[in-house]
Motif scaffolding. Structure first.
Motif, PDB file in Angstrom:
ATOM      1  N   PRO A  75     -24.517  57.937  65.781  1.00  0.00           N
ATOM      2  CA  PRO A  75     -23.116  57.874  65.790  1.00  0.00           C
ATOM      3  C   PRO A  75     -22.736  56.762  66.872  1.00  0.00           C
ATOM      4  O   PRO A  75     -21.635  56.026  66.484  1.00  0.00           O
ATOM      5  CB  PRO A  75     -22.602  59.301  65.755  1.00  0.00           C
ATOM      6  CG  PRO A  75     -23.852  60.226  65.519  1.00  0.00           C
ATOM      7  CD  PRO A  75     -24.816  59.435  66.023  1.00  0.00           C
ATOM      8  N   ASP A 110     -20.725  53.380  65.158  1.00  0.00           N
ATOM      9  CA  ASP A 110     -19.252  53.232  65.611  1.00  0.00           C
ATOM     10  C   ASP A 110     -18.936  52.149  66.564  1.00  0.00           C
ATOM     11  O   ASP A 110     -17.918  51.534  66.254  1.00  0.00           O
ATOM     12  CB  ASP A 110     -18.628  54.749  66.164  1.00  0.00           C
ATOM     13  CG  ASP A 110     -18.675  55.865  65.265  1.00  0.00           C
ATOM     14  OD1 ASP A 110     -18.834  55.737  63.934  1.00  0.00           O
ATOM     15  OD2 ASP A 110     -18.584  56.960  65.552  1.00  0.00           O
ATOM     16  N   SER A 127     -19.512  56.813  61.521  1.00  0.00           N
ATOM     17  CA  SER A 127     -20.757  57.690  61.497  1.00  0.00           C
ATOM     18  C   SER A 127     -20.243  59.168  60.831  1.00  0.00           C
ATOM     19  O   SER A 127     -21.225  59.859  60.363  1.00  0.00           O
ATOM     20  CB  SER A 127     -21.080  58.102  62.961  1.00  0.00           C
ATOM     21  OG  SER A 127     -20.067  58.419  63.851  1.00  0.00           O
TER      22      SER A 127
END
Length: 236
Positions: free
Chosen positions: A79, A83, A95
Motif C-alpha cells: 500500500p 499510494d 491501495s
C-alpha cells in the motif's frame, strides 16, 4: 471443561462456507507460483545476464524467511508503494481498492514461486539432456524443445513434489487470517468465539483440512496413474 461432540458437527457445518476461500488462495497461489518458479529456474539454468543473480537472490531470500513475514511485508509495504506512485503520477487508484485476499494472493504466489522453482529444477534435471540435443538436431529451437519435450516430462517427474507443494500451501493459507481473510481456520475461531468451545471448532477444522489433503493425494495418484499409462503406451 468437557468435550461437546454435538458442537463439533455444528462447527463443521458452519465452517464449510469458508472452504472456497481456502481453495481460492491455494489454487491461485500455486498457479502463479508455478509460473514464477518455472521462469526463475529457466533464468538460472540458462544464466540469463542481469536476471540470473536476481533470480538466485530471490530464491535465497524467500526460502530463507518465513511465509508470514512475506505476507506482512506485502500487506504493509505494498500500500505504501502504490499510494506513493499514485500520488506521484496522479493515478486515481489507491491501495484501499485492493481486497484483503489480494494481499494473500500476491504474497503466497511470491512465496510459492521460490519453492516451485526448486521443484521444477529437480524435474528438469531428471530429464535426459540427450532429449534436448535430439530436439535441436531435428530443427527445434530451445523454446520449442522446452515446451514440447523437456517441461512436460519435468512436470511429470516433479508431480509428487508439486503435490506436497499444494498441500503445504493449503495448510499455509491459514496465515491469511492475519490480514483479515476468513479462511477455514479463521471461521473456526469465529464460530468458537460465541461459546468458547475452541477445541471442538478447531477439531472440526482439522477434519476439513484432513479431507482436503486426502483429496489432493487422491487426485495426484490418479494423475500419476494416467501418466504411467502414457509412458507405457497404454493410452493412444
Amino acid at each position: 471443561m468437557t468435550l461437546d461432540p454435538s458442537f463439533i458437527w455444528t462447527a463443521f457445518v458452519q465452517i464449510l462456507p469458508a472452504i472456497p476461500t481456502t481453495l481460492y488462495i491455494t489454487i491461485v497461489s500455486m498457479f502463479f507460483g508455478l509460473l514464477i518458479g518455472t521462469a526463475v529456474v529457466l533464468i538460472r539454468i540458462y544464466k540469463v545476464p542481469v536476471l540470473h543473480p536476481l533470480a538466485a537472490g530471490y530464491v535465497t531470500l524467500i526460502r530463507g524467511t518465513p511465509m508470514l513475514t512475506h505476507l506482512l511485508l506485502i500487506y504493509f509495504g505494498l500500500p505504501m508503494l502504490i499510494d506513493s506512485l499514485a500520488e506521484s503520477f496522479g493515478w486515481s487508484f489507491r491501495s484501499v481498492s485492493i481486497p484483503m485476499i489480494g494481499f494473500a494472493y500476491i504474497s503466497f504466489s511470491i512465496t510459492a514461486g521460490a519453492y516451485m522453482s526448486e521443484v521444477v529444477r529437480s524435474g528438469i534435471i531428471a530429464v535426459d539432456r540427450g532429449q534436448l540435443e535430439a530436439a535441436h538436431s531435428v530443427g527445434m529451437t530451445t523454446f520449442q524443445a522446452l515446451r514440447r519435450i523437456v517441461l512436460p516430462q519435468a512436470f511429470a517427474a516433479s508431480l509428487p513434489n508439486l503435490s506436497n507443494g499444494v498441500i503445504g500451501m493449503l495448510h499455509g493459507s491459514t496465515l491469511a487470517f492475519t490480514v483479515s481473510v476468513v479462511d477455514i481456520n479463521a471461521q473456526a475461531q469465529i464460530v468458537a468465539s460465541s461459546n468458547w468451545k475452541f477445541f471442538e471448532a478447531y477439531l472440526a477444522a482439522a477434519v476439513i483440512f484432513w479431507g482436503l489433503t486426502v483429496l489432493v493425494e487422491r487426485l495426484t495418484a490418479l494423475i500419476e496413474k494416467r501418466i504411467n499409462l502414457y509412458n507405457r503406451g497404454g493410452v493412444t
